[in-house]
Design a protein around this motif. Structure first.
Motif: not given
Length: 176
Positions: A66-83
Motif C-alpha cells: 500500500v502506498s499513500i502519497h500527498a503533496g502541496y505546492r506553495f507559490g510565492f507572494t508579491k511581497e516575496t516574489s522580488y527575491r
C-alpha cells in the motif's frame, strides 16, 4: 569434451524447480485526487497476493503493498516574489509505503526556482529493524533542470542507517 558445458550439476535445488516458465497474474489499483496546489493518492499492488515461488511444493506469496502519497505546492507572494525568479514554487511531499512487516515514510521538499529545482528527501521507518539501525534510513538530495519541453534530474541516496550492507544509489531522470 573440451569447450562443452557439463549438464550434470551439484545444485540441490535443480530438481525442485517448477517445469517451464513461471507466470502469475498480479493485480494492482490506484487513484489520485488533485487540485491546483494539492494532491493525494493511494496505490495498492499485489491485491491478489500471487505465488512467486520457482520451487515445486513451495508457496511464496507476494504480500499487498500500500502506498499513500500527498503533496502541496506553495507559490510565492508579491511581497516575496522580488527575491525569487518568476514561476518559482516550494513543494512539500510525503509518501508512506507498507508491505507485510515492512513500512517506510518519506518526507521531502523541493524548491523550484524557475528552471532549476533543488530538493531533499528523508526516508524513515517506523520501527527499528536492527539493533544498530536508526529510524532515519537515508537522505536524498536532488537537483534538476527544465527546458520548455524536457526535464533532467539527478538524485543521490546517502544511507544513514546501518541496516544490512546497503550502499548509495544514484538516479538520473529524463522527462519529455
Amino acid at each position: 569434451g573440451a569447450g562443452a558445458i557439463d549438464p550434470v550439476t551439484g545444485d540441490p535445488l535443480v530438481n525442485e524447480l517448477k517445469e517451464g516458465p513461471v507466470s502469475y497474474l498480479d493485480i494492482s489499483a490506484g487513484g489520485m485526487l488533485y487540485a491546483e496546489n494539492f494532491w493525494i493518492g493511494i496505490g495498492i499492488r499485489h491485491i491478489n497476493q500471487p505465488d512467486v515461488s520457482f520451487l515445486n511444493g513451495n508457496e511464496t506469496l507476494l504480500h499487498p503493498l500500500v502506498s499513500i502519497h500527498a503533496g502541496y505546492r506553495f507559490g510565492f507572494t508579491k511581497e516575496t516574489s522580488y527575491r525569487v525568479p518568476e514561476d518559482s514554487f516550494l513543494f512539500l511531499t510525503i509518501n508512506y509505503l507498507s508491505q507485510d512487516a515492512y513500512n517506510r515514510f518519506d518526507v521531502g521538499t523541493e524548491l523550484q526556482l524557475n528552471k532549476i529545482t533543488l530538493g531533499l528527501l528523508a526516508s524513515n521507518t517506523r520501527q527499528q529493524i536492527e539493533e544498530k539501525s536508526t529510524y532515519l534510513l537515508s537522505l536524498n538530495p536532488l537537483i534538476g533542470f527544465r527546458t520548455n519541453k524536457m526535464k533532467f534530474g539527478f538524485s543521490y541516496d546517502f544511507p544513514v542507517s546501518e541496516i544490512g550492507n546497503t550502499g548509495s544509489t544514484a538516479e538520473l531522470t529524463l522527462q519529455y
